[in-house]
Design a protein around this motif. Sequence first.
Motif, PDB file in Angstrom:
ATOM      1  N   ASN A  75       1.130 -12.457  -9.975  1.00  0.00           N
ATOM      2  CA  ASN A  75       2.011 -11.278 -10.831  1.00  0.00           C
ATOM      3  C   ASN A  75       0.950 -10.337 -11.401  1.00  0.00           C
ATOM      4  O   ASN A  75       1.057  -9.159 -11.588  1.00  0.00           O
ATOM      5  CB  ASN A  75       3.093 -11.705 -11.579  1.00  0.00           C
ATOM      6  N   GLY A  76       0.111 -11.181 -12.105  1.00  0.00           N
ATOM      7  CA  GLY A  76      -0.803 -10.392 -13.080  1.00  0.00           C
ATOM      8  C   GLY A  76      -1.970  -9.600 -12.068  1.00  0.00           C
ATOM      9  O   GLY A  76      -2.157  -8.380 -12.530  1.00  0.00           O
ATOM     10  N   ILE A  77      -2.246 -10.243 -10.958  1.00  0.00           N
ATOM     11  CA  ILE A  77      -3.027  -9.279 -10.057  1.00  0.00           C
ATOM     12  C   ILE A  77      -2.367  -7.948  -9.521  1.00  0.00           C
ATOM     13  O   ILE A  77      -2.917  -7.070  -9.613  1.00  0.00           O
ATOM     14  CB  ILE A  77      -3.648 -10.245  -8.898  1.00  0.00           C
ATOM     15  N   THR A  78      -1.255  -8.127  -9.085  1.00  0.00           N
ATOM     16  CA  THR A  78      -0.602  -7.093  -8.223  1.00  0.00           C
ATOM     17  C   THR A  78      -0.125  -6.133  -9.617  1.00  0.00           C
ATOM     18  O   THR A  78      -0.153  -4.688  -9.314  1.00  0.00           O
ATOM     19  CB  THR A  78       0.594  -7.519  -7.737  1.00  0.00           C
ATOM     20  N   ALA A  79       0.107  -6.520 -10.693  1.00  0.00           N
ATOM     21  CA  ALA A  79       0.450  -5.400 -11.578  1.00  0.00           C
ATOM     22  C   ALA A  79      -0.928  -4.784 -12.036  1.00  0.00           C
ATOM     23  O   ALA A  79      -0.882  -3.391 -12.284  1.00  0.00           O
ATOM     24  CB  ALA A  79       1.105  -6.251 -12.806  1.00  0.00           C
ATOM     25  N   ALA A  80      -1.947  -5.482 -12.046  1.00  0.00           N
ATOM     26  CA  ALA A  80      -3.300  -4.856 -12.540  1.00  0.00           C
ATOM     27  C   ALA A  80      -3.486  -3.404 -11.274  1.00  0.00           C
ATOM     28  O   ALA A  80      -4.171  -2.601 -11.530  1.00  0.00           O
ATOM     29  CB  ALA A  80      -4.316  -5.596 -12.766  1.00  0.00           C
ATOM     30  N   ALA A  81      -3.318  -4.157 -10.205  1.00  0.00           N
ATOM     31  CA  ALA A  81      -3.802  -3.403  -9.026  1.00  0.00           C
ATOM     32  C   ALA A  81      -2.776  -2.094  -8.901  1.00  0.00           C
ATOM     33  O   ALA A  81      -3.439  -1.046  -8.813  1.00  0.00           O
ATOM     34  CB  ALA A  81      -3.674  -4.260  -7.774  1.00  0.00           C
ATOM     35  N   ARG A  82      -1.535  -2.409  -9.176  1.00  0.00           N
ATOM     36  CA  ARG A  82      -0.726  -1.167  -9.093  1.00  0.00           C
ATOM     37  C   ARG A  82      -0.930  -0.173  -9.952  1.00  0.00           C
ATOM     38  O   ARG A  82      -0.944   1.190  -9.825  1.00  0.00           O
ATOM     39  CB  ARG A  82       0.851  -1.814  -9.428  1.00  0.00           C
ATOM     40  N   ASP A  83      -1.615  -0.405 -11.219  1.00  0.00           N
ATOM     41  CA  ASP A  83      -1.990   0.505 -12.299  1.00  0.00           C
ATOM     42  C   ASP A  83      -2.968   1.349 -12.137  1.00  0.00           C
ATOM     43  O   ASP A  83      -2.918   2.349 -12.511  1.00  0.00           O
ATOM     44  CB  ASP A  83      -2.161  -0.197 -13.735  1.00  0.00           C
ATOM     45  N   VAL A  84      -3.706   0.960 -11.090  1.00  0.00           N
ATOM     46  CA  VAL A  84      -5.100   1.787 -10.699  1.00  0.00           C
ATOM     47  C   VAL A  84      -4.992   2.166  -9.234  1.00  0.00           C
ATOM     48  O   VAL A  84      -5.704   2.576  -8.405  1.00  0.00           O
ATOM     49  CB  VAL A  84      -6.292   1.041 -11.077  1.00  0.00           C
ATOM     50  N   ASP A  85      -3.539   2.192  -8.539  1.00  0.00           N
ATOM     51  CA  ASP A  85      -3.206   2.573  -7.333  1.00  0.00           C
ATOM     52  C   ASP A  85      -4.225   1.638  -6.237  1.00  0.00           C
ATOM     53  O   ASP A  85      -4.407   2.230  -5.158  1.00  0.00           O
ATOM     54  CB  ASP A  85      -3.525   4.043  -7.054  1.00  0.00           C
ATOM     55  N   TYR A  86      -4.289   0.299  -6.378  1.00  0.00           N
ATOM     56  CA  TYR A  86      -4.856  -0.403  -5.329  1.00  0.00           C
ATOM     57  C   TYR A  86      -3.645  -1.332  -4.643  1.00  0.00           C
ATOM     58  O   TYR A  86      -2.482  -1.355  -5.215  1.00  0.00           O
ATOM     59  CB  TYR A  86      -5.717  -1.569  -6.154  1.00  0.00           C
ATOM     60  N   SER A  87      -3.848  -1.826  -3.471  1.00  0.00           N
ATOM     61  CA  SER A  87      -2.925  -2.563  -2.895  1.00  0.00           C
ATOM     62  C   SER A  87      -3.307  -4.102  -2.979  1.00  0.00           C
ATOM     63  O   SER A  87      -4.651  -4.336  -3.417  1.00  0.00           O
ATOM     64  CB  SER A  87      -2.499  -2.344  -1.392  1.00  0.00           C
TER      65      SER A  87
END
Length: 337
Positions: A84-96
């Motif tokens: 969850n921490g990885i995906t939230a951080a990725a989402r914030d900078v438009d990473y998948s």
Amino acid sequence: MARSTQISMQDVAREAGVSPQTVSRVANGSDAVRPETRIRVEAAMEKLGYRPNYAARALKHGEFRNIGVVLFNMTTFGNARILNGITAAARDVDYSVTIQTMRSGAERTLKAAVERMKQQPVDGVIVVLEERITDFAEYKPPRDLPVVLVTEGAADHCPTIDGDQYGCSTAIVDYLMSKGHHTVYHISGPVSSRAAESRAKGWREALEQLGAEVPPITIGDWCADSGYQAGIALAHDPNCTAIYAANDQMAYGAMLGLQAAGKRVPQDVSIVGVDDSLVDMVPRLNLTTMRMKFDEIGAAAFSMVRQQCEGEYVPSGVKTVIPTELVERGSVRDISA
């Protein structure tokens, strides 16, 4: 049957009445597009079934903006929160994020896991390495693919990060001993777990440093049932006044086992768990625990791999440690008075 024709940016541009460059900007998340135009282009994409060509985008821009994550499983509380921490951080900078689970048998190695993920359109890989594997010490990541390990212990060739597995145990032992207990019994996680091994080591060495007796260890499996059986067994040991369980599920199971055997918590036996996984799940939760900041670990792991993807240096051979936090509730009694 005729082969379906792949929808191109030109097709979307004609449908939306814009230029292919505008479609490209929308597909790449550019802010240089008016909101009404973006809506029209996205509607055309959906109508035609257009999907961006990520391989072509990577050739043009040198990146996929996609991070691979490898886990042993996604069902444990810690893994789920790290993810969850990885995906939230990725989402914030438009990473998948692309997720895979570790294979079993001969392919249960870092090399095999990263090579399999390398076949996907990813810029870097995070491996959540909770179990021991054979090639940890000698593994070297590919020169063209950054790898970050979420694991206990530093790796010579990869940046690593984890919660303070060892330190949380020494802190728990110090806390319980400060309450007047002459020793602390331990219910550990399974022998295959690197975190369980480190927590058990911290428990043992903390007691030794204090000159306290080190009781026999009880091996659990992270599940509440193993804690319940341990609680029943330890209820019959008159020397057991304090228990440290390596996670909250086993700690809560041990509480129920102690109570089933006629012991009161904390009047007769104090108990502390690790991870704070039962909050909002167990009503009137009374368990004191050491909170592991799994979401923070995941976010930091993503930041470390992203930094490497963008050309920054992240040192190997050094482990980044995320501190834990004691959450006092009502399962510990001070018997020093």
